[in-house]
Design a protein around this motif. Structure first.
Motif, PDB file in Angstrom:
ATOM      1  N   ARG A 286      -8.959 -14.524  -2.924  1.00 45.13           N
ATOM      2  CA  ARG A 286      -7.923 -15.361  -1.959  1.00 45.13           C
ATOM      3  C   ARG A 286      -6.678 -14.496  -1.734  1.00 45.13           C
ATOM      4  NH1 ARG A 286      -6.096 -19.989  -5.197  1.00 45.13           N
ATOM      5  NH2 ARG A 286      -7.891 -19.616  -6.389  1.00 45.13           N
ATOM      6  N   ARG A 287      -6.390 -13.634  -2.457  1.00 46.88           N
ATOM      7  CA  ARG A 287      -5.099 -12.799  -2.151  1.00 46.88           C
ATOM      8  C   ARG A 287      -5.537 -11.752  -1.344  1.00 46.88           C
ATOM      9  NH1 ARG A 287      -2.693 -11.602  -8.321  1.00 46.88           N
ATOM     10  NH2 ARG A 287      -1.593 -13.409  -8.572  1.00 46.88           N
ATOM     11  N   LYS A 288      -6.751 -11.104  -1.353  1.00 45.57           N
ATOM     12  CA  LYS A 288      -7.301 -10.015  -0.473  1.00 45.57           C
ATOM     13  C   LYS A 288      -7.394 -10.680   0.929  1.00 45.57           C
ATOM     14  CE  LYS A 288     -10.879  -7.740  -1.738  1.00 45.57           C
ATOM     15  NZ  LYS A 288     -12.100  -7.239  -2.225  1.00 45.57           N
ATOM     16  N   LYS A 289      -7.874 -11.979   1.144  1.00 44.63           N
ATOM     17  CA  LYS A 289      -8.044 -12.467   2.430  1.00 44.63           C
ATOM     18  C   LYS A 289      -6.610 -12.834   3.308  1.00 44.63           C
ATOM     19  CE  LYS A 289     -10.137 -16.503   4.545  1.00 44.63           C
ATOM     20  NZ  LYS A 289      -9.174 -16.654   5.559  1.00 44.63           N
ATOM     21  N   ALA A 290      -5.724 -13.264   2.147  1.00 46.58           N
ATOM     22  CA  ALA A 290      -4.204 -13.739   2.943  1.00 46.58           C
ATOM     23  C   ALA A 290      -3.624 -12.310   3.137  1.00 46.58           C
ATOM     24  CB  ALA A 290      -3.601 -14.105   1.536  1.00 46.58           C
TER      25      ALA A 290
ATOM     26  N   LYS B 123      -5.260  -9.529   4.359  1.00 49.93           N
ATOM     27  CA  LYS B 123      -5.939  -9.168   5.592  1.00 49.93           C
ATOM     28  C   LYS B 123      -5.352 -10.032   6.681  1.00 49.93           C
ATOM     29  CE  LYS B 123     -10.023  -7.160   3.651  1.00 49.93           C
ATOM     30  NZ  LYS B 123     -11.346  -7.045   3.607  1.00 49.93           N
ATOM     31  N   ASP B 124      -5.290 -11.288   6.469  1.00 53.54           N
ATOM     32  CA  ASP B 124      -4.529 -12.285   7.471  1.00 53.54           C
ATOM     33  C   ASP B 124      -3.345 -11.863   7.928  1.00 53.54           C
ATOM     34  OD1 ASP B 124      -7.104 -13.489   7.440  1.00 53.54           O
ATOM     35  OD2 ASP B 124      -6.135 -15.454   6.187  1.00 53.54           O
ATOM     36  N   ARG B 125      -2.470 -11.477   6.945  1.00 52.23           N
ATOM     37  CA  ARG B 125      -1.299 -10.857   7.313  1.00 52.23           C
ATOM     38  C   ARG B 125      -0.961  -9.518   7.877  1.00 52.23           C
ATOM     39  NH1 ARG B 125       0.554 -12.779   1.959  1.00 52.23           N
ATOM     40  NH2 ARG B 125       0.139 -10.567   1.670  1.00 52.23           N
ATOM     41  N   GLY B 126      -2.215  -8.979   8.034  1.00 52.33           N
ATOM     42  CA  GLY B 126      -2.168  -7.458   8.716  1.00 52.33           C
ATOM     43  C   GLY B 126      -1.858  -6.413   7.839  1.00 52.33           C
TER      44      GLY B 126
END
Length: 158
Positions: free
Chosen positions: A123-127, A129-132
């Motif tokens: 979840r942290r990794k995805k978040a 990546k979503d923030r760039g």
């Protein structure tokens, strides 16, 4: 209030007498051996409780768990005390007298291994990546390299 060891031993031997005929000598021996066994169990239990309540970190209370199996999808098991968490916090590790780095080294984890459940890590990794974050990190590294090269070039001219 709980029963005393003598009362527990008497109950156990009484049950034994009900199922098999025993003479007084056998009953006496059975009482003594049962009482001694209960005393040893109680002493072992007291040692275990004293070790965990003092924060000594009884190693091996997560019985036979391999370190690589302690990090699971929705939980991580502390290999020091056997408790389950979403994440091993620095505060919890301090209760065992360890830092995150020392815990990783002690149990053979890579130093970059997150001490949290796999689902939380994902979840942290995805978040991020979503923030760039990966792209911003590449830019920051490139900028650092350029400024480092510029400093070297400036030092070479002197």
């Amino acid at each position: 209030m709980g029963k005393s060891l003598v009362e527990m031993a008497a109950d156990l031997v009484q049950s034994q007498c009900a199922s098999k005929a025993m003479n007084t000598e056998e009953i006496t021996l059975a009482l003594q051996s049962t009482f001694n066994a209960l005393q040893m169990l109680q002493a072992g239990e007291a040692k275990l409780q004293a070790g965990t309540s003092e924060g000594a970190g009884v190693v091996g209370t997560a019985p036979g768990m391999a370190p690589e199996k302690s990090i699971q999808k929705n939980k991580i098991v502390c290999l020091e005390c056997g408790q389950e968490f979403k994440m091993l916090s620095p505060k919890h590790l301090r209760s065992h007298g360890l830092t995150g780095r020392e815990y990783r080294e002690k149990w053979g984890f890579p130093l970059r291994q997150p001490l949290c459940a796999k689902a939380l890590s994902e979840r942290r990794k995805k978040a991020g990546k979503d923030r760039g974050l990966p792209e911003n990190l590449r830019k920051a590294i490139a900028k650092r390299k350029k400024s480092g090269q510029a400093k070297k070039a400036g030092n070479d001219k002197k």
